[in-house]
Design a protein around this motif. Structure first.
Motif, PDB file in Angstrom:
ATOM      1  N   ILE A 110       0.844  -1.203   0.000  1.00 40.13           N
ATOM      2  CA  ILE A 110       0.000   0.000   0.000  1.00 40.13           C
ATOM      3  C   ILE A 110       0.873   1.245   0.000  1.00 40.13           C
ATOM      4  N   ARG A 111       1.931   1.227   0.818  1.00 40.39           N
ATOM      5  CA  ARG A 111       2.824   2.381   0.890  1.00 40.39           C
ATOM      6  C   ARG A 111       3.459   2.668  -0.474  1.00 40.39           C
ATOM      7  N   ASP A 112       3.894   1.625  -1.166  1.00 41.22           N
ATOM      8  CA  ASP A 112       4.499   1.814  -2.487  1.00 41.22           C
ATOM      9  C   ASP A 112       3.495   2.404  -3.471  1.00 41.22           C
ATOM     10  N   LYS A 113       2.254   1.929  -3.394  1.00 42.45           N
ATOM     11  CA  LYS A 113       1.210   2.441  -4.289  1.00 42.45           C
ATOM     12  C   LYS A 113       0.952   3.924  -4.023  1.00 42.45           C
ATOM     13  N   VAL A 114       0.870   4.272  -2.727  1.00 40.91           N
ATOM     14  CA  VAL A 114       0.616   5.669  -2.358  1.00 40.91           C
ATOM     15  C   VAL A 114       1.792   6.560  -2.781  1.00 40.91           C
ATOM     16  N   GLU A 115       3.008   6.069  -2.598  1.00 38.67           N
ATOM     17  CA  GLU A 115       4.181   6.867  -2.995  1.00 38.67           C
ATOM     18  C   GLU A 115       4.163   7.183  -4.485  1.00 38.67           C
ATOM     19  N   ARG A 116       3.816   6.196  -5.303  1.00 38.91           N
ATOM     20  CA  ARG A 116       3.774   6.433  -6.755  1.00 38.91           C
ATOM     21  C   ARG A 116       2.714   7.473  -7.103  1.00 38.91           C
ATOM     22  N   LEU A 117       1.564   7.391  -6.419  1.00 38.08           N
ATOM     23  CA  LEU A 117       0.515   8.389  -6.667  1.00 38.08           C
ATOM     24  C   LEU A 117       0.959   9.776  -6.217  1.00 38.08           C
ATOM     25  N   LEU A 118       1.643   9.849  -5.073  1.00 44.20           N
ATOM     26  CA  LEU A 118       2.107  11.148  -4.568  1.00 44.20           C
ATOM     27  C   LEU A 118       3.125  11.780  -5.508  1.00 44.20           C
ATOM     28  N   GLU A 119       4.014  10.970  -6.071  1.00 38.68           N
ATOM     29  CA  GLU A 119       5.015  11.512  -7.001  1.00 38.68           C
ATOM     30  C   GLU A 119       4.340  12.197  -8.180  1.00 38.68           C
ATOM     31  N   VAL A 120       3.208  11.641  -8.614  1.00 38.25           N
ATOM     32  CA  VAL A 120       2.480  12.221  -9.750  1.00 38.25           C
ATOM     33  C   VAL A 120       1.670  13.427  -9.311  1.00 38.25           C
ATOM     34  N   GLU A 121       0.972  13.312  -8.168  1.00 41.40           N
ATOM     35  CA  GLU A 121       0.041  14.355  -7.735  1.00 41.40           C
ATOM     36  C   GLU A 121       0.729  15.551  -7.083  1.00 41.40           C
ATOM     37  N   VAL A 122       1.783  15.295  -6.286  1.00 39.61           N
ATOM     38  CA  VAL A 122       2.379  16.374  -5.483  1.00 39.61           C
ATOM     39  C   VAL A 122       3.860  16.580  -5.793  1.00 39.61           C
ATOM     40  N   GLY A 123       4.605  15.505  -5.948  1.00 36.17           N
ATOM     41  CA  GLY A 123       6.034  15.630  -6.221  1.00 36.17           C
ATOM     42  C   GLY A 123       6.845  14.625  -5.434  1.00 36.17           C
ATOM     43  N   PRO A 124       8.074  14.350  -5.875  1.00 31.85           N
ATOM     44  CA  PRO A 124       8.897  13.320  -5.234  1.00 31.85           C
ATOM     45  C   PRO A 124       9.306  13.656  -3.807  1.00 31.85           C
ATOM     46  N   GLU A 125       9.491  14.934  -3.473  1.00 28.80           N
ATOM     47  CA  GLU A 125       9.915  15.289  -2.118  1.00 28.80           C
ATOM     48  C   GLU A 125       8.850  14.925  -1.084  1.00 28.80           C
ATOM     49  N   VAL A 126       7.584  15.201  -1.409  1.00 35.19           N
ATOM     50  CA  VAL A 126       6.500  14.862  -0.489  1.00 35.19           C
ATOM     51  C   VAL A 126       6.337  13.351  -0.409  1.00 35.19           C
ATOM     52  N   ALA A 127       6.523  12.656  -1.527  1.00 37.93           N
ATOM     53  CA  ALA A 127       6.437  11.192  -1.523  1.00 37.93           C
ATOM     54  C   ALA A 127       7.498  10.594  -0.609  1.00 37.93           C
ATOM     55  N   GLU A 128       8.718  11.164  -0.653  1.00 37.62           N
ATOM     56  CA  GLU A 128       9.796  10.672   0.203  1.00 37.62           C
ATOM     57  C   GLU A 128       9.488  10.944   1.677  1.00 37.62           C
ATOM     58  N   ARG A 129       8.923  12.110   1.975  1.00 41.64           N
ATOM     59  CA  ARG A 129       8.576  12.435   3.361  1.00 41.64           C
ATOM     60  C   ARG A 129       7.486  11.487   3.870  1.00 41.64           C
ATOM     61  N   TYR A 130       6.519  11.180   3.012  1.00 38.93           N
ATOM     62  CA  TYR A 130       5.464  10.239   3.407  1.00 38.93           C
ATOM     63  C   TYR A 130       6.069   8.874   3.708  1.00 38.93           C
ATOM     64  N   ARG A 131       6.991   8.427   2.882  1.00 40.68           N
ATOM     65  CA  ARG A 131       7.605   7.113   3.086  1.00 40.68           C
ATOM     66  C   ARG A 131       8.311   7.045   4.436  1.00 40.68           C
ATOM     67  N   LEU A 132       9.092   8.074   4.755  1.00 40.90           N
ATOM     68  CA  LEU A 132       9.808   8.076   6.020  1.00 40.90           C
ATOM     69  C   LEU A 132       8.846   8.163   7.203  1.00 40.90           C
ATOM     70  N   LEU A 133       7.751   8.900   7.020  1.00 39.25           N
ATOM     71  CA  LEU A 133       6.777   9.029   8.102  1.00 39.25           C
ATOM     72  C   LEU A 133       6.122   7.684   8.393  1.00 39.25           C
ATOM     73  N   GLN A 134       5.910   6.862   7.361  1.00 37.30           N
ATOM     74  CA  GLN A 134       5.330   5.535   7.580  1.00 37.30           C
ATOM     75  C   GLN A 134       6.283   4.641   8.361  1.00 37.30           C
ATOM     76  N   VAL A 135       7.584   4.814   8.128  1.00 37.22           N
ATOM     77  CA  VAL A 135       8.571   4.057   8.901  1.00 37.22           C
ATOM     78  C   VAL A 135       8.467   4.448  10.373  1.00 37.22           C
ATOM     79  N   ILE A 136       8.282   5.746  10.631  1.00 37.65           N
ATOM     80  CA  ILE A 136       8.155   6.218  12.007  1.00 37.65           C
ATOM     81  C   ILE A 136       6.886   5.667  12.651  1.00 37.65           C
ATOM     82  N   ARG A 137       5.794   5.614  11.884  1.00 38.13           N
ATOM     83  CA  ARG A 137       4.523   5.154  12.430  1.00 38.13           C
ATOM     84  C   ARG A 137       4.537   3.665  12.768  1.00 38.13           C
ATOM     85  N   HIS A 138       5.458   2.933  12.160  1.00 36.31           N
ATOM     86  CA  HIS A 138       5.550   1.494  12.420  1.00 36.31           C
ATOM     87  C   HIS A 138       7.013   1.135  12.684  1.00 36.31           C
ATOM     88  N   PRO A 139       7.578   1.672  13.773  1.00 34.20           N
ATOM     89  CA  PRO A 139       9.004   1.469  14.034  1.00 34.20           C
ATOM     90  C   PRO A 139       9.293   0.039  14.472  1.00 34.20           C
TER      91      PRO A 139
END
Length: 505
Positions: free
Chosen positions: A229-258
């Protein structure tokens, strides 16, 4: 021309199968040779009688008789008691009863993540168990319970919990983490919250969550791994918002499930907005537990009398009064040394309770945000089994600090009297300067923005850097994937702050 031999009732018939007869004998414990011989004899006897239609009861009687003649009474008794492979096992539901189907059950088992071959093998194992027990009908609950037990016997608790989620949430999508726990229902609202916390604009966050839900519902799998799911969301974010926000989302998910619980220590003197900031940080990081050191102090006060620990029963900025010799005149304001001595003594006392809270969070595997003036850099050290992240909230501008007290006085309807804090405002500022010195010496990050949003952004960045620095190579690979495991956390080590307590205190 040989007439076709059919089995069943007039409304439901199927061709005679020696294989089903032999399977019934095998289930009863007969050898392959005996099972094949009995099946051939049964077929020969039925055809010799020049019959074209035979009921399942008549076929069962013929099989039992042939088994007794060729294998003895013991084999015949087992065959008679069991449910033969050519007899239906009815599964009773609210809408009626249907014959048990290994194919239907195997497709449900595939939803847990089993490969098709293994899913069908397990369904066959359940079918054989039912027939050997002579079961002729059972409820949907019974078949689900048996399937759960068999999954646990063969594969362990993870698949058993996954199957339970599917049976209790029929039609809903399940999200499977890496810890082996039961799946959790997919929530578009929770996904939207995660996107907003990562800085995604509201309209884009809702759009990405909506598209993700639609794509997941269109997939065949009913249980999806969180990483997928995270990979799917990241790909959508790269298209909708940009790669920087997609990268921040990815790292935030790591924090949410440490991989280990996060213990975030948010210190600071009175009036710096720690409570509001702690709630905002917990929201952004998906942490459910926020504990105030004031609440711990209150619990300890109820258990220990003022005569025993007088400094515990005072405010942090008046604890010095309990250390003044009773034979000496008490000054209106303390010296810096006396002020800090009283403050640190109370901190030391409350740290006993704080340490217990941290230990309990580690035992439960739960992340926690601790906030309060008693979280002085150096007093709570790193803990095995957790990632401890200290931070200090400060207000460098004295006038802004006063405005915080005035605003709090209005918001709390004067339950925390303004005049009391203003009387000792200079002492509170002295305590803050001392905390700042400790933070700089121990390299504890300081959050000094006027805005809660900006301070929360700073705090999340601190947590991201610290978490990535703390991950082991195996944890990096598990959480970030092969292609990204070496791309983060490898910067200049001089920019990483050590844990509180690493340098003494």
């Amino acid at each position: 021309m040989t007439r076709e031999l059919r089995i069943g009732s007039p409304g439901r018939q199927w061709p005679f199968s020696r294989g089903l007869v032999a399977e019934s004998l095998l289930n009863a414990g007969a050898s392959a040779e005996m099972a094949s011989a009995v099946a051939r004899r049964v077929e020969a006897e039925l055809r010799s009688g020049r019959r074209s239609n035979v009921s399942t009861a008549q076929l069962k009687a013929a099989v039992v008789e042939a088994s007794r003649s060729m294998g003895g009474d013991d084999l015949a008794e087992v065959v008679e008691q069991q449910t033969a492979a050519f007899e239906d096992i009815l599964v009773v539901a609210k809408k009626g009863a249907l014959p048990f189907s290994r194919g239907v059950l195997s497709r449900s088992l595939e939803d847990t993540g089993l490969p098709p071959r293994e899913a069908y093998a397990l369904a066959s194992r359940i079918d054989i168990r039912l027939r050997q027990q002579g079961v002729r009908s059972l409820s949907v609950t019974d078949i689900d319970d048996l399937t759960e037990r068999t999954l646990q016997e063969v594969y362990g608790e993870t698949l058993q919990r996954t199957y339970r989620f599917l049976r209790e949430n029929r039609g809903r999508l399940g999200v499977l983490g890496s810890s082996g726990d039961a799946p959790t229902p997919f929530s578009k609202g929770i996904l939207t919250q995660s996107l907003l916390a990562a800085g995604v604009p509201p309209d884009s966050a809702r759009k990405v969550a909506r598209i993700t839900q639609r794509q997941l519902r269109g997939a065949e799998d009913r249980v999806i791994e969180r990483r997928a799911i995270r990979d799917k969301v990241e790909r959508l974010l790269e298209v909708e918002v940009g790669p920087e926000v997609a990268e921040r989302y990815r790292l935030l998910q790591v924090i949410r499930h440490p991989p280990r619980p996060l213990v975030i220590l948010l210190g600071g003197v009175s009036g710096t907005g720690k409570s509001y900031l702690a709630a905002e940080i917990a929201y952004r990081l998906g942490i459910a537990r926020v504990v105030s050191t004031d609440s711990i102090r209150e619990v300890m006060r109820s258990m220990v009398s003022p005569a025993l620990l007088p400094t515990l029963h005072a405010s942090t900025f008046t604890a010095w009064q309990a250390l003044v010799d009773p034979n000496e005149e008490q000054p209106e304001h303390p010296s810096t040394e006396a002020l800090l001595a009283g403050f640190r003594e109370q901190v030391q006392q409350v740290s006993v309770g704080l340490d217990a809270v941290v230990r309990r969070s580690i035992e439960e595997g739960m992340s926690v945000v601790l906030e309060g003036v008693h979280l002085v850099p150096g007093y709570l050290s790193a803990r095995h089994g957790a990632i401890v992240i200290p931070m200090l909230v400060t207000l460098p501008d004295a006038d802004e600090h006063r405005r915080h007290f005035e605003a709090r006085d209005k918001q709390t309807t004067q339950s925390r009297p303004l005049h009391r804090y203003m009387r000792y405002f200079d002492e509170i500022r002295v305590m803050q300067r001392d905390l700042e010195l400790l933070a700089r010496r121990l390299k504890v990050p300081m959050l000094d923005s006027f805005s809660i949003d900006e301070s929360a952004d700073q705090a999340v960045d601190v947590v991201m850097r610290r978490l990535l620095a703390e991950l082991s190579p195996a944890e990096r690979l598990s959480l970030l994937g092969q292609e990204r495991a070496g791309d983060v956390g490898n910067g200049d080590p001089g920019h990483e702050e050590p844990l509180a307590g690493d340098e003494g205190g």
